[in-house]
Design a protein around this motif. Structure first.
Motif, PDB file in Angstrom:
ATOM      1  N   PRO A  95     -41.744   8.988 104.870  1.00  0.00           N
ATOM      2  CA  PRO A  95     -42.314   9.218 106.201  1.00  0.00           C
ATOM      3  C   PRO A  95     -43.336  10.349 106.177  1.00  0.00           C
ATOM      4  CG  PRO A  95     -39.907   9.538 106.189  1.00  0.00           C
ATOM      5  CD  PRO A  95     -40.331   9.334 104.783  1.00  0.00           C
ATOM      6  N   GLY A  96     -44.373  10.226 106.964  1.00  0.00           N
ATOM      7  CA  GLY A  96     -45.330  11.324 107.138  1.00  0.00           C
ATOM      8  C   GLY A  96     -46.454  11.320 106.120  1.00  0.00           C
ATOM      9  N   SER A  98     -49.286   9.224 104.429  1.00  0.00           N
ATOM     10  CA  SER A  98     -49.926   7.928 104.652  1.00  0.00           C
ATOM     11  C   SER A  98     -50.127   7.205 103.327  1.00  0.00           C
ATOM     12  CB  SER A  98     -51.248   8.084 105.404  1.00  0.00           C
ATOM     13  OG  SER A  98     -52.312   8.242 104.496  1.00  0.00           O
ATOM     14  N   ASN A  99     -50.024   5.906 103.424  1.00  0.00           N
ATOM     15  CA  ASN A  99     -50.183   5.069 102.244  1.00  0.00           C
ATOM     16  C   ASN A  99     -51.518   5.364 101.558  1.00  0.00           C
ATOM     17  OD1 ASN A  99     -49.273   3.097 100.536  1.00  0.00           O
ATOM     18  ND2 ASN A  99     -49.896   1.388 101.823  1.00  0.00           N
ATOM     19  N   ARG A 144     -50.499   3.319 107.560  1.00  0.00           N
ATOM     20  CA  ARG A 144     -49.089   3.585 107.847  1.00  0.00           C
ATOM     21  C   ARG A 144     -48.477   4.528 106.829  1.00  0.00           C
ATOM     22  NH1 ARG A 144     -46.634  -2.307 108.834  1.00  0.00           N
ATOM     23  NH2 ARG A 144     -44.705  -1.127 108.667  1.00  0.00           N
ATOM     24  N   SER A 145     -47.308   5.094 107.193  1.00  0.00           N
ATOM     25  CA  SER A 145     -46.620   5.945 106.233  1.00  0.00           C
ATOM     26  C   SER A 145     -46.161   5.089 105.059  1.00  0.00           C
ATOM     27  CB  SER A 145     -45.404   6.602 106.884  1.00  0.00           C
ATOM     28  OG  SER A 145     -45.812   7.611 107.749  1.00  0.00           O
ATOM     29  N   GLU A 148     -42.877   2.996 104.831  1.00  0.00           N
ATOM     30  CA  GLU A 148     -41.970   3.181 105.966  1.00  0.00           C
ATOM     31  C   GLU A 148     -42.032   1.965 106.884  1.00  0.00           C
ATOM     32  OE1 GLU A 148     -40.624   6.802 108.900  1.00  0.00           O
ATOM     33  OE2 GLU A 148     -42.723   6.212 108.899  1.00  0.00           O
TER      34      GLU A 148
ATOM     35  N   GLY B 450     -46.484  16.198 105.367  1.00  0.00           N
ATOM     36  CA  GLY B 450     -46.220  14.991 106.144  1.00  0.00           C
ATOM     37  C   GLY B 450     -45.134  15.234 107.174  1.00  0.00           C
ATOM     38  N   LYS B 453     -46.584  17.466 109.964  1.00  0.00           N
ATOM     39  CA  LYS B 453     -47.868  17.027 110.507  1.00  0.00           C
ATOM     40  C   LYS B 453     -47.993  17.221 112.020  1.00  0.00           C
ATOM     41  CE  LYS B 453     -48.585  12.635 110.010  1.00  0.00           C
ATOM     42  NZ  LYS B 453     -48.672  11.349 109.299  1.00  0.00           N
TER      43      LYS B 453
END
Lengths: 256, 480
Positions: A95-96, A98-99, A144-145, A148, B450, B453
């Motif tokens: 999470p958090g 980004s791809n 997207r994360s 996730e 992340g 953020k």
């Protein structure tokens, strides 16, 4: 042999003190696709983790020579930067992060290691858009994360996308077919086929013969109780499909 | 990652741990009414200020130190602290930066806070506080053109005593709590900000706090007033040298927002945290509270707490004005033996008041990190709403994270939402990154950025990148 990418000799390894690999031998040359089959617990996945250097797996003996160098001396990230890529059976959800960021940092880490100039965000996006086609992925996944909320198939496609970007010398696919429907399986297999060149090699780990209808191996190896017990051509996979893995138990008993 | 690399990174020294060799003027150790009279006299304060201090002192004497925070430390000997320390300057009153002792300017330069005209940050006015006194404030004249007052509070007491008298203690009363009472009795300096009616402050204001003396407590007092329709963004930064002993830092910050006013208060706290064994470091016991006095007013707290041996801090909003808004965005990071008990209070009094709490706690090493927050919906706060999100991230196997939410609702039209999560950075995540060629340091910094953020994006742009870097720096080598 100059074209050997990977030579594994008498490799033994423990997990939590339990011996899992008990003397694996394998030689992979450039341009080859190898498949390792075997039932759950035979040591297939452990083998892939040991090659890529997961810290939970302790090598107790033997050696792995990768492109003429002792691989076991290298840290996991060094192995990756040297061109070893493991497509995970269960890609982690992060999470958090980004791809797209993840892909760019990974890509640039490899570039930097190879002494190439790092790509800026704009050039990199152009490159990714190109690579998305390999796995028929929607660009919306980039924002997207990492993994996730991705479905099983989306995660696997994302693994192949990473592989397409990093262009490994040795690509290892750990049960990439698990949890995939037939369409996703075709896309993933097709992705791998597009990446195969005379200069690189693939090691496909799978439980089922099904995947090998789409990725045709040059060699099939059967792993049993931490060793490769039988090797052959692609017909061996069909044989296994018909006979099941039970005959291996009989063989093992006969040896006692 | 090899053991040596881990060691090298963990042993990376605290960058701001140097001591500036400068002669100081201090008052005798310990606290009595005479100490307070002496401090007040040194500052040539108006009579009301001395009365304020003495009243606070008398209340403090009757109070006891709070024991409810989830932290442990040996008893503090309040009679063994020096309550006032000022670097000796050649002149009593400084008219310009040229008269500031160059050693002090150098010290701030070393901290990355250049004060001289040529080098200062483009659009940020800085008040630099060294131990107990403010040594320089930049851009004062430029701000004055818009009617903005930004000066040391000691100077405000001379130049604008009526404003100070009107607002000081109006948000945090002298006897509010043990540490606030102590601060009210002995505070030496701090920043004063006044934004008059209708003025949007043309630049970021910031105060940089530096503790230098090893035996001095730092008790600063900040007061920010935004009149009707005014708006200001304020940032504070803090560092201290490395000493084996602990220093007490007990600050009070009061914010007042009148009708339609807007105050944004950001903190990047990087006091010395003590060594890996928990020796030394700052005790950061701070009271921060904002009063949304007017309708449609807004107060927003953003904090990045990375330092201090112990943190005890709950920046709060009292939402009195109808439709007023309170926000709290927090990142609290603890490593080694650090302890933090931090969070917020949102007190809803007016109608349709709204509050948002986003708290991100990261605990690594053997540290403990607690979120403690109160959301109170008063009986007249019809239509009030709160949304709280408290996320904890654990790094390694020995860190501790706690969440203590308190919710009190006294009317049935109010809505309170609370979400919480706990995650862990484990070996498998790091291996996934490593397998893609990403080093452990980069992986942790990506994971933490992340995770944070939502909060980092609330910081003023100039400081967001800095804070992000600080977080990674603090965490290097935490997973062996």
């Amino acid at each position: 042999m100059s074209d050997a990418i990977l030579s594994v000799r008498n490799l033994t390894a423990n997990v939590d003190g339990n011996p899992i690999l008990k003397g694996v031998n394998l030689e992979i040359k450039a341009g080859e696709v190898h498949a390792i089959m075997g039932r759950n617990g035979s040591g297939k996945s452990t083998f892939s983790k040991v090659i890529s250097g997961h810290p939970d797996y302790e090598v107790t003996g033997g050696e792995i020579i990768y492109q003429g160098e002792n691989l076991l001396e290298k840290e996991p990230d060094e192995r990756a930067k040297n061109g070893i890529f493991l497509a995970f059976q269960y890609p982690l959800e992060i999470p958090g992060v980004s791809n797209l960021d993840f892909l760019r940092v990974a890509y640039n880490a490899r570039r930097k290691y190879l002494g190439l100039e790092e790509l800026d965000a704009f050039d990199f996006e152009d490159l990714v858009e190109e690579k998305l086609k390999v796995v028929q992925m929607n660009p919306s996944f980039l924002g997207r994360s990492l993994n996730e909320g991705f479905s099983g198939g989306e995660k696997k496609r994302n693994e192949i996308l990473q592989m397409a970007l990093l262009e490994p010398t040795l690509g290892i696919l750990d049960e990439i077919d698990s949890g995939l429907d037939i369409d996703a399986l075709k896309i993933v297999a097709n992705g791998v086929n597009q990446l195969a060149t005379p200069d690189n090699a693939f090691l496909v780990i799978t439980h089922y013969q099904r995947l090998l209808n789409y990725i045709t191996p040059d060699f099939v190896h059967v792993m049993y109780d931490g060793r490769i017990v039988t090797s052959g051509g692609k017909e061996l996979a069909h044989e296994l499909e018909n006979k099941g893995y039970e005959f291996l138990d009989e063989q093992a008993l006969a040896e006692v | 990652m090899s053991a040596t690399t881990v060691k090298n990174i963990v042993n990376q020294p605290y960058k701001y741990g140097f001591v500036t060799d400068i002669e100081s003027e201090t008052v005798p150790r310990g606290l009595t009414e005479d100490t307070i009279r002496l401090i007040s006299a040194k500052k040539n304060e108006p009579e009301f200020m001395l009365e304020f201090r003495l009243k606070a002192y008398r209340q403090w004497q009757k109070m006891t130190e709070p024991t409810w925070p989830h932290v442990n430390y040996p008893a503090i000997d309040y009679q063994n602290i020096i309550y006032y320390s000022a670097p000796k300057q050649k002149k009593e009153k400084l008219n310009s930066l040229d008269q500031v002792d160059p050693t002090l300017l150098e010290a701030f330069e070393k901290l990355g806070i250049p004060l001289s005209e040529q080098k200062r940050l483009g659009n940020v006015a800085v008040d630099a506080i060294f131990d107990s006194v403010s040594i320089a404030t930049t851009f004062k004249e430029k701000l004055a053109k818009d009617g903005v007052i930004f000066c040391p509070i000691s100077e405000a007491l001379q130049e604008h005593p009526e404003l100070v008298q009107k607002y000081l203690g109006s948000v945090v009363p002298v006897g509010d709590n043990y540490f606030a009472a102590l601060n009210s009795a002995v505070f030496s300096d701090g920043s004063f900000v006044f934004i008059p009616k209708g003025v949007i402050c043309p630049m970021e204001l910031s105060t940089y706090f530096r503790i230098n003396n090893g035996e001095t407590g730092q008790f600063e007092r900040t007061l920010i007033i935004a009149e009707e329709g005014a708006s200001v963004s304020y940032l504070e930064g803090c560092t201290a040298p490395m000493y084996d002993s602990n220093q007490l830092h007990a600050a009070v910050v009061e914010l007042v927002a009148l009708d339609n006013a807007d105050i944004k208060y950001s903190t990047v706290q990087n006091w010395y945290a003590g060594d890996a064994n928990g020796k030394g470091g700052i005790y950061n016991f701070v009271t921060k509270r904002g009063l949304c006095k007017g309708v449609n007013s807004k107060i927003s707290w953003t904090q990045v707490e990375t330092g201090s041996a112990i943190t005890w801090k709950y920046p709060s909003c009292v939402l009195v004005g109808d439709n007023s808004v309170g926000e709290f965005y927090s990142i609290a990071l603890t490593n080694n033996k650090q302890q933090a008990d931090t969070g917020t209070k949102m007190i809803h009094i007016g109608k349709n008041t709204r509050s948002t709490i986003i708290s991100k706690g990261i605990s690594a090493g053997n540290s403990q990190n607690s979120y403690r927050g109160l959301v109170k919906m008063g009986s007249k706060a019809t239509g009030a709403r709160n949304y709280s999100q408290c996320d904890s991230m654990l790094i390694g196997d020995n860190a501790e994270a706690n969440t203590f939410p308190y919710i009190q609702v006294d009317n049935n039209t109010a809505k309170v939402e609370h979400e919480a999560s706990t995650s862990k950075i484990g070996e498998d995540q790091l291996f996934y990154f490593a397998q893609r060629g990403i080093s452990e340091e980069d992986a942790i910094s990506m994971l933490v950025s992340g995770f944070c953020k939502d909060v980092l994006s609330k910081l003023p742009m100039e400081f967001a990148a800095e804070a992000d870097k600080l977080l990674s720096l603090k965490l290097e080598g935490t997973v062996g």
